[in-house]
Design a protein around this motif. Structure first.
Motif, short mmCIF file in Angstrom:
data_model
loop_
_atom_site.label_atom_id
_atom_site.label_comp_id
_atom_site.label_asym_id
_atom_site.label_seq_id
_atom_site.Cartn_x
_atom_site.Cartn_y
_atom_site.Cartn_z
N GLY A 58 -25.88 -46.49 32.81
CA GLY A 58 -27.08 -46.40 33.61
C GLY A 58 -28.04 -47.57 33.51
O GLY A 58 -29.02 -47.62 34.23
N LEU A 59 -27.77 -48.54 32.63
CA LEU A 59 -28.64 -49.69 32.47
C LEU A 59 -27.97 -50.95 32.98
O LEU A 59 -26.80 -51.21 32.65
CB LEU A 59 -29.02 -49.88 30.99
CG LEU A 59 -29.76 -48.71 30.34
CD1 LEU A 59 -29.93 -48.96 28.85
CD2 LEU A 59 -31.10 -48.49 31.01
N ALA A 60 -28.68 -51.74 33.77
CA ALA A 60 -28.11 -52.97 34.33
C ALA A 60 -27.72 -53.92 33.20
O ALA A 60 -28.50 -54.19 32.30
CB ALA A 60 -29.12 -53.64 35.25
N ALA A 61 -26.48 -54.42 33.29
CA ALA A 61 -25.95 -55.37 32.30
C ALA A 61 -25.94 -56.74 32.94
O ALA A 61 -24.97 -57.13 33.58
CB ALA A 61 -24.56 -54.94 31.86
N LYS A 62 -27.03 -57.49 32.78
CA LYS A 62 -27.15 -58.81 33.41
C LYS A 62 -26.52 -59.90 32.57
O LYS A 62 -26.15 -60.95 33.09
CB LYS A 62 -28.62 -59.11 33.68
CG LYS A 62 -29.22 -58.14 34.68
CD LYS A 62 -30.67 -58.41 34.94
CE LYS A 62 -31.19 -57.34 35.90
NZ LYS A 62 -32.56 -57.54 36.27
N ASP A 63 -26.38 -59.67 31.28
CA ASP A 63 -25.82 -60.66 30.35
C ASP A 63 -24.32 -60.41 30.21
O ASP A 63 -23.90 -59.32 29.84
CB ASP A 63 -26.51 -60.53 29.00
CG ASP A 63 -26.06 -61.57 27.99
OD1 ASP A 63 -25.11 -62.33 28.27
OD2 ASP A 63 -26.66 -61.61 26.90
N PRO A 64 -23.48 -61.42 30.50
CA PRO A 64 -22.03 -61.24 30.37
C PRO A 64 -21.60 -60.93 28.94
O PRO A 64 -20.52 -60.39 28.72
CB PRO A 64 -21.44 -62.58 30.81
CG PRO A 64 -22.55 -63.37 31.39
CD PRO A 64 -23.84 -62.72 31.02
N ALA A 65 -22.45 -61.23 27.97
CA ALA A 65 -22.12 -60.95 26.57
C ALA A 65 -22.50 -59.53 26.15
O ALA A 65 -22.34 -59.16 24.99
CB ALA A 65 -22.82 -61.96 25.66
N THR A 66 -22.97 -58.71 27.10
CA THR A 66 -23.32 -57.32 26.78
C THR A 66 -22.11 -56.61 26.21
O THR A 66 -21.05 -56.55 26.85
CB THR A 66 -23.83 -56.58 28.04
OG1 THR A 66 -24.98 -57.25 28.55
CG2 THR A 66 -24.17 -55.14 27.74
N VAL A 67 -22.26 -56.09 25.00
CA VAL A 67 -21.17 -55.40 24.31
C VAL A 67 -20.93 -54.04 24.97
O VAL A 67 -21.87 -53.36 25.37
CB VAL A 67 -21.51 -55.23 22.82
CG1 VAL A 67 -20.46 -54.39 22.10
CG2 VAL A 67 -21.64 -56.59 22.16
N LEU A 68 -19.65 -53.67 25.06
CA LEU A 68 -19.27 -52.38 25.63
C LEU A 68 -18.76 -51.46 24.52
O LEU A 68 -17.60 -51.58 24.11
CB LEU A 68 -18.19 -52.58 26.70
CG LEU A 68 -18.59 -53.43 27.90
CD1 LEU A 68 -17.39 -53.67 28.79
CD2 LEU A 68 -19.74 -52.79 28.66
N PRO A 69 -19.59 -50.56 24.04
CA PRO A 69 -19.14 -49.61 23.03
C PRO A 69 -18.08 -48.67 23.61
O PRO A 69 -18.09 -48.39 24.81
CB PRO A 69 -20.39 -48.84 22.65
CG PRO A 69 -21.54 -49.62 23.18
CD PRO A 69 -21.01 -50.40 24.35
N ALA A 70 -17.21 -48.19 22.77
CA ALA A 70 -16.16 -47.26 23.20
C ALA A 70 -16.79 -46.05 23.87
O ALA A 70 -17.81 -45.52 23.41
CB ALA A 70 -15.31 -46.83 22.02
N GLY A 71 -16.19 -45.64 24.98
CA GLY A 71 -16.60 -44.43 25.66
C GLY A 71 -17.71 -44.57 26.68
O GLY A 71 -18.04 -43.59 27.35
N VAL A 72 -18.29 -45.77 26.84
CA VAL A 72 -19.35 -45.92 27.84
C VAL A 72 -18.76 -45.89 29.24
O VAL A 72 -17.57 -46.10 29.44
CB VAL A 72 -20.20 -47.20 27.65
CG1 VAL A 72 -20.90 -47.20 26.32
CG2 VAL A 72 -19.39 -48.44 27.88
N THR A 73 -19.63 -45.65 30.20
CA THR A 73 -19.25 -45.70 31.61
C THR A 73 -19.90 -46.92 32.23
O THR A 73 -21.10 -47.14 32.07
CB THR A 73 -19.70 -44.43 32.35
OG1 THR A 73 -19.05 -43.30 31.76
CG2 THR A 73 -19.37 -44.50 33.83
N VAL A 74 -19.09 -47.70 32.92
CA VAL A 74 -19.58 -48.88 33.64
C VAL A 74 -19.42 -48.60 35.12
O VAL A 74 -18.33 -48.31 35.60
CB VAL A 74 -18.78 -50.15 33.25
CG1 VAL A 74 -19.29 -51.35 34.04
CG2 VAL A 74 -18.87 -50.41 31.75
N GLU A 75 -20.55 -48.68 35.84
CA GLU A 75 -20.52 -48.44 37.27
C GLU A 75 -20.66 -49.78 37.99
O GLU A 75 -21.52 -50.58 37.65
CB GLU A 75 -21.65 -47.50 37.67
CG GLU A 75 -21.45 -46.12 37.04
CD GLU A 75 -22.64 -45.21 37.22
OE1 GLU A 75 -22.40 -44.03 37.52
OE2 GLU A 75 -23.79 -45.68 37.08
N VAL A 76 -19.77 -50.01 38.96
CA VAL A 76 -19.77 -51.25 39.73
C VAL A 76 -20.42 -50.96 41.07
O VAL A 76 -19.88 -50.24 41.90
CB VAL A 76 -18.34 -51.79 39.92
CG1 VAL A 76 -18.37 -53.10 40.70
CG2 VAL A 76 -17.65 -51.99 38.58
#
Length: 81
Positions: A56-74
């Motif tokens: 639910g939070l905008a990931a503007k930084d390509p280095a944003t870490v993706l913890p296991a189990g998160v949802t990424v919406e495109v």
């Protein structure tokens, strides 16, 4: 490397050919690379113009870490009003 759920909307869904999938990636940059390799140049172009929301939070930084189990919406840009 974490396994995340990727959900596609509108033009991103059309470019990927699916609405949702599981992907292993450590950060946003790696996720975009994996998705482009998996689905081709049309999705790569859509990803370049899209907003990615990580739980639910905008990931503007390509280095944003993706913890296991998160949802990424495109979310590609859209027109209308």
């Amino acid at each position: 490397m974490s396994v995340v759920t990727v959900r596609y909307f509108a033009g991103a869904k059309a470019a990927a050919g699916i609405g949702e999938e599981q992907v292993a990636a450590a950060d946003v940059a790696e996720l975009k690379t994996v998705l482009a390799k998996r689905h081709g140049p049309v999705l790569d172009k859509v990803l370049a113009a899209s907003t990615l929301l990580v739980d639910g939070l905008a990931a503007k930084d390509p280095a944003t870490v993706l913890p296991a189990g998160v949802t990424v919406e495109v979310l590609p840009p859209f027109a209308g009003g």
